[in-house]
Design a protein around this motif. Sequence first.
Motif, PDB file in Angstrom:
ATOM      1  N   PHE A   1       3.621   1.661 -10.327  1.00  0.00           N
ATOM      2  CA  PHE A   1       2.110   1.283 -10.726  1.00  0.00           C
ATOM      3  C   PHE A   1       1.544   2.517 -10.473  1.00  0.00           C
ATOM      4  CE2 PHE A   1       2.453  -3.272 -11.998  1.00  0.00           C
ATOM      5  CZ  PHE A   1       3.674  -3.739 -11.329  1.00  0.00           C
TER       6      PHE A   1
ATOM      7  N   ARG B   1      -2.784  -3.593 -11.788  1.00  0.00           N
ATOM      8  CA  ARG B   1      -2.611  -2.211 -12.202  1.00  0.00           C
ATOM      9  C   ARG B   1      -1.834  -1.791 -13.244  1.00  0.00           C
ATOM     10  NH1 ARG B   1      -3.970   0.585  -7.477  1.00  0.00           N
ATOM     11  NH2 ARG B   1      -3.906  -0.578  -5.574  1.00  0.00           N
TER      12      ARG B   1
ATOM     13  N   THR C   1      -1.434   4.192  -8.929  1.00  0.00           N
ATOM     14  CA  THR C   1      -2.120   4.209  -7.668  1.00  0.00           C
ATOM     15  C   THR C   1      -2.829   5.474  -7.473  1.00  0.00           C
ATOM     16  OG1 THR C   1      -0.228   4.951  -6.524  1.00  0.00           O
ATOM     17  CG2 THR C   1      -0.585   2.465  -6.830  1.00  0.00           C
TER      18      THR C   1
ATOM     19  N   THR D   1       3.034   4.476  -7.637  1.00  0.00           N
ATOM     20  CA  THR D   1       3.729   3.953  -6.254  1.00  0.00           C
ATOM     21  C   THR D   1       4.910   2.718  -6.798  1.00  0.00           C
ATOM     22  OG1 THR D   1       2.058   4.371  -5.072  1.00  0.00           O
ATOM     23  CG2 THR D   1       3.610   3.009  -4.114  1.00  0.00           C
TER      24      THR D   1
ATOM     25  N   SER E   1      -0.672  -5.924  -7.446  1.00  0.00           N
ATOM     26  CA  SER E   1      -0.094  -5.104  -8.610  1.00  0.00           C
ATOM     27  C   SER E   1      -0.428  -5.372  -9.982  1.00  0.00           C
ATOM     28  CB  SER E   1       1.459  -5.120  -8.450  1.00  0.00           C
ATOM     29  OG  SER E   1       1.964  -4.611  -7.398  1.00  0.00           O
TER      30      SER E   1
ATOM     31  N   SER F   1       6.378   5.003   1.363  1.00  0.00           N
ATOM     32  CA  SER F   1       6.323   4.529   0.049  1.00  0.00           C
ATOM     33  C   SER F   1       7.022   5.525  -0.864  1.00  0.00           C
ATOM     34  CB  SER F   1       4.969   4.064  -0.586  1.00  0.00           C
ATOM     35  OG  SER F   1       4.297   5.309  -0.619  1.00  0.00           O
TER      36      SER F   1
ATOM     37  N   ASP G   1       6.696  -0.337  -6.414  1.00  0.00           N
ATOM     38  CA  ASP G   1       6.498  -1.928  -6.130  1.00  0.00           C
ATOM     39  C   ASP G   1       7.828  -2.567  -6.049  1.00  0.00           C
ATOM     40  OD1 ASP G   1       4.351  -4.802  -6.217  1.00  0.00           O
ATOM     41  OD2 ASP G   1       6.471  -4.685  -5.707  1.00  0.00           O
ATOM     42  N   ARG G   2       8.665  -2.343  -4.852  1.00  0.00           N
ATOM     43  CA  ARG G   2      10.099  -2.745  -4.875  1.00  0.00           C
ATOM     44  C   ARG G   2      10.367  -4.114  -5.434  1.00  0.00           C
ATOM     45  NH1 ARG G   2      12.801   1.232  -2.851  1.00  0.00           N
ATOM     46  NH2 ARG G   2      11.749   2.572  -1.336  1.00  0.00           N
ATOM     47  N   ASP G   3       9.255  -4.937  -4.940  1.00  0.00           N
ATOM     48  CA  ASP G   3       9.359  -6.437  -5.163  1.00  0.00           C
ATOM     49  C   ASP G   3       9.458  -6.703  -6.741  1.00  0.00           C
ATOM     50  OD1 ASP G   3       7.543  -7.380  -2.520  1.00  0.00           O
ATOM     51  OD2 ASP G   3       9.471  -6.891  -2.670  1.00  0.00           O
ATOM     52  N   VAL G   4       8.606  -5.936  -7.441  1.00  0.00           N
ATOM     53  CA  VAL G   4       8.461  -5.885  -8.897  1.00  0.00           C
ATOM     54  C   VAL G   4       9.567  -5.019  -9.438  1.00  0.00           C
ATOM     55  CG1 VAL G   4       6.887  -5.683 -10.899  1.00  0.00           C
ATOM     56  CG2 VAL G   4       6.227  -6.828  -8.875  1.00  0.00           C
TER      57      VAL G   4
ATOM     58  N   THR H   1       1.663   0.009 -15.292  1.00  0.00           N
ATOM     59  CA  THR H   1       2.839   0.514 -14.866  1.00  0.00           C
ATOM     60  C   THR H   1       2.784   1.980 -15.424  1.00  0.00           C
ATOM     61  OG1 THR H   1       4.012  -0.245 -16.858  1.00  0.00           O
ATOM     62  CG2 THR H   1       3.815  -1.883 -14.993  1.00  0.00           C
TER      63      THR H   1
END
Length: 336
Positions: A189, A5, A191, A180, A2, A165, A182-185, A7
């Motif tokens: 982002f 990429r 894509t 897409t 990520s 996703s 990014d659940r952790d962040v 945001t």
Amino acid sequence: MSYRRITLTHYLLQEQRRLGRSGAFTALMHDIITACKMISHEVNRGAMAGNLGTAGSENVQGEEQKTLDVLANDIFLHMNALGGSYAAMASEELDDVHVVHGNDGRYLLLFDPLDGSSNIDVDISVGTIFSVLRLPENANPGHKGAFLQAGMQQVCAGYALYGPSTMLVMTTGNGVNGFTLDRDVGMFFLTHPNMTVPADTKEFAINASRARFWEPPVKRYVEECQAGKEGPRGKDFNMRWVASMVAEVHRILVRGGVFLYPVDAENRKKGGKLRLMYEANPMAFLIEQAGGAASTGRERIMAVEPGDLHQRVAVMLGSKNEVERLVSHHREFDGG
Ligand code: P6P
């Protein structure tokens, strides 16, 4: 990967600078982005959060509301009232417009908070569809008349797709880009830059159980596809039907195709199935911006002058050459 990429927020800021715009689009999108992340979280929790099943109520369309329909609608209304961009909102789930008090918002937000929600309990992709219009000068945001603008007037449109996703796909009139989550962040982002619809396809989407109701030009088009390489098309086609417009349109933006929900003998009295203002128009904007076409079969969807907030319309959209073939069949049938 990520970190390599950009945001969605960076993208909007870049577009803002590139086009010499004010911060309006970034502000418009900020609350929509947050609301879609929150809905994604609730959709993905599903049964674990008690989010399945029905809410025991009906919406203005007379459709049974799912628990998540009501929750997604509440999230969208609440989050998009906070940023001050919107003077009023219109939702598939609300009979009348929802005025946002205490701000000088210059835009109107229309949305289907959870499209395809009949798929929720069987864990098939659903989505949120949104469309942004300017508040006309001297218009009363509390009156639906302010919203009754043709699709060509949209300044921004897009959808969130809650699938394997979570993606957010949008346009501000300069092409279509997909992001897409990014659940952790906790960020979207870039894509899928510059999404485009191939002019030709071998895939069509229609609810074939309604064949007995179809008008002749629609029947002719589908039968030509079904005839395959021995038929007039000279090639085999495949068919898809997800019963979730967001998923169908996303597939078309990724690999081409054509999606049809025509007015037919059974739904004609209601004007069709899909709603013009917050389903057909935003999806038509995206498809046209990606090089495709979007028609009722007889006119460009984004040229339809709306007469009511919840009016329905025939929808045929996707690969340009396929939509043009459908329009040609309708013109021939109408004697044009
Ligand atoms: P049918 C979902 O209710 C929806 O509005 C669209 O997302 C979808 O394409 C269509 O209706 C599905 O209709 O006839 O399969 O129930």
